[in-house]
Design a protein around this motif. Structure first.
Motif, PDB file in Angstrom:
ATOM      1  N   GLY A 150      43.908  12.283  23.220  1.00 14.59           N
ATOM      2  CA  GLY A 150      43.175  11.077  23.541  1.00 14.59           C
ATOM      3  C   GLY A 150      43.395   9.981  22.511  1.00 14.59           C
ATOM      4  O   GLY A 150      43.869  10.227  21.399  1.00 14.59           O
ATOM      5  N   PRO A 151      43.057   8.734  22.858  1.00 12.32           N
ATOM      6  CA  PRO A 151      43.272   7.620  21.942  1.00 12.32           C
ATOM      7  C   PRO A 151      42.603   7.795  20.588  1.00 12.32           C
ATOM      8  O   PRO A 151      43.197   7.465  19.554  1.00 12.32           O
ATOM      9  N   ALA A 152      41.386   8.321  20.562  1.00  7.40           N
ATOM     10  CA  ALA A 152      40.714   8.510  19.274  1.00  7.40           C
ATOM     11  C   ALA A 152      41.427   9.571  18.442  1.00  7.40           C
ATOM     12  O   ALA A 152      41.602   9.413  17.228  1.00  7.40           O
ATOM     13  N   GLY A 153      41.852  10.658  19.085  1.00  6.93           N
ATOM     14  CA  GLY A 153      42.595  11.686  18.372  1.00  6.93           C
ATOM     15  C   GLY A 153      43.914  11.163  17.848  1.00  6.93           C
ATOM     16  O   GLY A 153      44.357  11.502  16.749  1.00  6.93           O
ATOM     17  N   ALA A 154      44.576  10.288  18.625  1.00  3.73           N
ATOM     18  CA  ALA A 154      45.840   9.689  18.183  1.00  3.73           C
ATOM     19  C   ALA A 154      45.613   8.806  16.965  1.00  3.73           C
ATOM     20  O   ALA A 154      46.402   8.827  16.010  1.00  3.73           O
ATOM     21  N   ARG A 155      44.537   8.021  16.976  1.00  4.06           N
ATOM     22  CA  ARG A 155      44.238   7.177  15.817  1.00  4.06           C
ATOM     23  C   ARG A 155      44.008   8.025  14.574  1.00  4.06           C
ATOM     24  O   ARG A 155      44.435   7.668  13.477  1.00  4.06           O
ATOM     25  N   PHE A 156      43.326   9.150  14.754  1.00  2.60           N
ATOM     26  CA  PHE A 156      43.073  10.046  13.627  1.00  2.60           C
ATOM     27  C   PHE A 156      44.378  10.572  13.053  1.00  2.60           C
ATOM     28  O   PHE A 156      44.608  10.541  11.844  1.00  2.60           O
ATOM     29  N   LEU A 157      45.287  11.018  13.925  1.00  6.98           N
ATOM     30  CA  LEU A 157      46.535  11.603  13.445  1.00  6.98           C
ATOM     31  C   LEU A 157      47.427  10.572  12.767  1.00  6.98           C
ATOM     32  O   LEU A 157      48.124  10.891  11.801  1.00  6.98           O
TER      33      LEU A 157
ATOM     34  N   GLY B 141      49.732  16.628  27.213  1.00  6.83           N
ATOM     35  CA  GLY B 141      48.386  16.661  27.770  1.00  6.83           C
ATOM     36  C   GLY B 141      47.803  15.276  27.943  1.00  6.83           C
ATOM     37  O   GLY B 141      47.162  14.972  28.960  1.00  6.83           O
ATOM     38  N   GLN B 142      48.018  14.397  26.969  1.00  6.35           N
ATOM     39  CA  GLN B 142      47.484  13.042  27.081  1.00  6.35           C
ATOM     40  C   GLN B 142      48.148  12.276  28.208  1.00  6.35           C
ATOM     41  O   GLN B 142      47.508  11.466  28.884  1.00  6.35           O
ATOM     42  N   SER B 143      49.431  12.528  28.439  1.00 11.71           N
ATOM     43  CA  SER B 143      50.126  11.859  29.534  1.00 11.71           C
ATOM     44  C   SER B 143      49.582  12.262  30.898  1.00 11.71           C
ATOM     45  O   SER B 143      49.835  11.573  31.901  1.00 11.71           O
ATOM     46  N   HIS B 144      48.843  13.377  30.952  1.00 16.00           N
ATOM     47  CA  HIS B 144      48.287  13.868  32.209  1.00 16.00           C
ATOM     48  C   HIS B 144      46.766  13.965  32.146  1.00 16.00           C
ATOM     49  O   HIS B 144      46.151  14.765  32.862  1.00 16.00           O
TER      50      HIS B 144
ATOM     51  N   LEU C 292      42.609   8.791  31.527  1.00 18.85           N
ATOM     52  CA  LEU C 292      43.539   7.722  31.169  1.00 18.85           C
ATOM     53  C   LEU C 292      44.429   7.332  32.335  1.00 18.85           C
ATOM     54  O   LEU C 292      44.764   6.149  32.514  1.00 18.85           O
ATOM     55  N   PHE C 293      44.843   8.340  33.122  1.00 15.74           N
ATOM     56  CA  PHE C 293      45.769   8.119  34.232  1.00 15.74           C
ATOM     57  C   PHE C 293      45.224   8.827  35.473  1.00 15.74           C
ATOM     58  O   PHE C 293      45.505  10.019  35.674  1.00 15.74           O
ATOM     59  N   PRO C 294      44.410   8.134  36.277  1.00 14.77           N
ATOM     60  CA  PRO C 294      43.860   8.768  37.486  1.00 14.77           C
ATOM     61  C   PRO C 294      44.971   9.380  38.342  1.00 14.77           C
ATOM     62  O   PRO C 294      46.069   8.838  38.435  1.00 14.77           O
ATOM     63  N   GLU C 295      44.641  10.516  38.952  1.00 15.23           N
ATOM     64  CA  GLU C 295      45.630  11.287  39.724  1.00 15.23           C
ATOM     65  C   GLU C 295      46.895  11.498  38.888  1.00 15.23           C
ATOM     66  O   GLU C 295      47.989  11.070  39.265  1.00 15.23           O
ATOM     67  N   PRO C 296      46.766  12.168  37.757  1.00 13.98           N
ATOM     68  CA  PRO C 296      47.887  12.248  36.805  1.00 13.98           C
ATOM     69  C   PRO C 296      49.100  12.997  37.333  1.00 13.98           C
ATOM     70  O   PRO C 296      50.206  12.791  36.825  1.00 13.98           O
ATOM     71  N   TYR C 297      48.930  13.847  38.335  1.00 11.82           N
ATOM     72  CA  TYR C 297      50.077  14.589  38.859  1.00 11.82           C
ATOM     73  C   TYR C 297      50.652  13.945  40.117  1.00 11.82           C
ATOM     74  O   TYR C 297      51.465  14.566  40.816  1.00 11.82           O
ATOM     75  N   ALA C 298      50.248  12.710  40.369  1.00  7.20           N
ATOM     76  CA  ALA C 298      50.895  11.886  41.383  1.00  7.20           C
ATOM     77  C   ALA C 298      51.850  10.945  40.666  1.00  7.20           C
ATOM     78  O   ALA C 298      51.520  10.371  39.631  1.00  7.20           O
ATOM     79  N   PHE C 299      53.052  10.784  41.217  1.00  4.40           N
ATOM     80  CA  PHE C 299      54.042   9.881  40.625  1.00  4.40           C
ATOM     81  C   PHE C 299      53.828   8.503  41.233  1.00  4.40           C
ATOM     82  O   PHE C 299      54.187   8.245  42.380  1.00  4.40           O
ATOM     83  N   ARG C 300      53.233   7.597  40.453  1.00  4.24           N
ATOM     84  CA  ARG C 300      52.883   6.276  40.960  1.00  4.24           C
ATOM     85  C   ARG C 300      53.263   5.208  39.939  1.00  4.24           C
ATOM     86  O   ARG C 300      52.455   4.844  39.075  1.00  4.24           O
ATOM     87  N   PRO C 301      54.461   4.665  40.009  1.00  2.12           N
ATOM     88  CA  PRO C 301      54.830   3.579  39.089  1.00  2.12           C
ATOM     89  C   PRO C 301      53.881   2.389  39.156  1.00  2.12           C
ATOM     90  O   PRO C 301      53.719   1.657  38.170  1.00  2.12           O
ATOM     91  N   GLU C 302      53.227   2.191  40.303  1.00  8.41           N
ATOM     92  CA  GLU C 302      52.330   1.044  40.468  1.00  8.41           C
ATOM     93  C   GLU C 302      51.194   1.045  39.456  1.00  8.41           C
ATOM     94  O   GLU C 302      50.602  -0.011  39.191  1.00  8.41           O
TER      95      GLU C 302
ATOM     96  N   GLU D  50      56.526   5.298  34.195  1.00  8.36           N
ATOM     97  CA  GLU D  50      55.985   6.436  34.930  1.00  8.36           C
ATOM     98  C   GLU D  50      56.859   7.677  34.773  1.00  8.36           C
ATOM     99  O   GLU D  50      56.346   8.803  34.691  1.00  8.36           O
ATOM    100  N   VAL D  51      58.176   7.506  34.717  1.00  8.75           N
ATOM    101  CA  VAL D  51      59.049   8.649  34.433  1.00  8.75           C
ATOM    102  C   VAL D  51      58.699   9.247  33.078  1.00  8.75           C
ATOM    103  O   VAL D  51      58.580  10.472  32.935  1.00  8.75           O
ATOM    104  N   ARG D  52      58.515   8.402  32.073  1.00  8.46           N
ATOM    105  CA  ARG D  52      58.198   8.886  30.732  1.00  8.46           C
ATOM    106  C   ARG D  52      56.821   9.536  30.691  1.00  8.46           C
ATOM    107  O   ARG D  52      56.605  10.481  29.924  1.00  8.46           O
ATOM    108  N   ARG D  53      55.887   9.041  31.480  1.00 11.28           N
ATOM    109  CA  ARG D  53      54.547   9.638  31.506  1.00 11.28           C
ATOM    110  C   ARG D  53      54.526  10.946  32.279  1.00 11.28           C
ATOM    111  O   ARG D  53      53.979  11.952  31.826  1.00 11.28           O
TER     112      ARG D  53
END
Length: 416
Positions: free
Chosen positions: A47-54, A315-318, A322-332, A277-280
């Motif tokens: 998550g964003p807070a964990g990323a800031r910590f690291l 895990g954060q990418s999914h 942060l990303f609703p419906e994370p296992y749907a490929f939606r560039p939009e 979206e490919v990278r995510r």
């Protein structure tokens, strides 16, 4: 931090990308305790807070944190990734200049031209392996741009070697030992070029990667050792060639979601959104980490000095928050409401190549280049005519780095 009883190194190797997300899912929280490498306590965050910590050097540092197998294959000893403090800031400024402030549009143009030159050759072959061909295209473009001398005859071997460096960093299999041998050979080759350049026996275009790295002075005003200079040249050309993984994933996405092809052909903002979206969506780096330099606390957990801290990139990418419906490929999801522009993406949200400010922290300064290259080549791929013969396109999350098993075989290639 309460010390877990069992070491998780073997489960991590067995599960790959799913290991840390599964640990967090079982714990029911974003922060989990674990143990790796026999004795090292480890905290997994997301998550964003964990990323800031690291990414706060007061909490976590990179020096001495990267496992030796990763340093000896992917990054190289003495690389910018292994530094902290002023040495890191001075070295990082060189990469920021090369990859963010200078003419990287020229790099994208050179790679695009190399792709266009390669397509007629593909059209005369019964089949081509897209990821292999993309690696050659990227190697040609980045070496020309960086000032690294490579003949057409030498190009296939160099592209294969750079691919091997990426492919062997996270395994104990034979591909890891091949990567070690490749690094030794390619560092020696580039160190010799740097020596010859400094001795006046070679020339490099002013402002090129080879020129800038060979003349760079560290935080103490000293030239880099030739071998370290070679490491840093590789740390420009090797990640560029790693974009071939994303090209393979882009082809996989177009196969699974062919409706995206027509819109992608037009390029523009949609091409950039498609690249994001490919990278995510697809697995690249599973996590990134460092060591606590002193006793710290995070999310109610005590983190003793010397502990590892890992940010769960996959895990954060999914993460559905942060990303609703994370296992749907939606560039939009990366476009503004009118679909004409790419929306602003915070530095702590989309983190497939790290988080934070690339100018001041440890985030990869070449990320914008990666997106631009991927967008450019994805458009070309969408415009290309080809057929996908029967092949194994599965992507195993146990394999790091993951990739379509076949490398994506194309047949009946026709210029678009």
């Amino acid at each position: 931090m309460r010390r877990p009883r069992f070491d998780q190194s073997l489960p991590m190797l067995a599960k790959g990308y799913a290991w840390l997300p599964d640990r967090r899912r079982t714990a029911g929280r974003d922060t989990v305790q674990t143990r790796l490498l026999g004795v090292r306590r480890t905290l997994g965050v997301e998550g964003p807070a964990g990323a800031r910590f690291l990414y706060d050097e007061d909490h976590v540092r990179r020096s001495g944190a990267l496992p030796e197998p990763v340093v000896s294959t992917l990054f190289g000893h003495g690389a910018v990734h292994t530094l902290d403090g002023e040495p890191h800031r001075v070295r990082k400024a060189m990469f920021v200049h090369l990859l963010m402030d200078s003419g990287t549009a020229d790099l994208v143009d050179r790679v695009g031209a190399a792709w266009d030159d390669a397509v007629p050759r593909w059209a005369h072959q019964p089949q081509v392996v897209l990821m292999d061909e993309a690696a050659r295209v990227l190697t040609r473009g980045v070496c020309d741009w960086a000032g690294v001398p490579v003949s057409d005859e030498e190009l296939p071997a160099l592209a294969a070697d750079l691919t091997t460096l990426v492919d062997g960093f996270a395994t104990g299999a034979p591909r890891h030992w091949r990567a070690r041998r490749v690094r030794q050979r390619r560092e020696a080759w580039l160190a010799g070029i740097v020596d010859a350049l400094r001795a006046g026996e070679r020339t490099a275009a002013a402002g090129s990667v080879l020129d800038v790295v060979a003349t760079h002075r560290d935080s103490e005003g000293e030239l880099l050792e030739p071998r370290v200079a070679a490491v840093e040249v590789l740390n420009v050309i090797r990640p560029t060639v790693a974009v071939s993984w994303f090209i393979g994933f882009a082809a996989h996405a177009l196969h699974r979601w062919p409706a995206d092809r027509e819109r992608l052909r037009a390029g523009g903002a949609y091409a950039t959104a498609f690249a994001h979206e490919v990278r995510r969506y697809y697995p690249f780096a599973p996590f990134i980490g460092g060591r606590a330099p002193r006793d710290v606390e995070w999310d109610g957990e005590r983190v003793p000095a010397g502990s590892m801290v890992l940010l769960d990139l996959f895990g954060q990418s999914h993460d559905p928050t942060l990303f609703p419906e994370p296992y749907a490929f939606r560039p939009e999801r990366f476009l503004t409401g009118d679909g004409d522009r790419v929306r602003d993406i915070g530095p702590w949200e989309l983190v497939p190549q790290g988080a934070g400010d690339p100018r001041t922290g440890h985030r990869c300064p070449g990320e914008d280049v990666t997106v631009a290259l991927l967008a450019s080549l994805a458009v070309r791929l969408a415009r290309l005519g080809y057929r996908l013969p029967d092949q194994d396109l599965t992507i195993s999350l146990r394999r790091i780095p993951a990739r379509p098993a076949s490398g994506v075989v194309l047949s009946d290639v026709r210029p678009g």
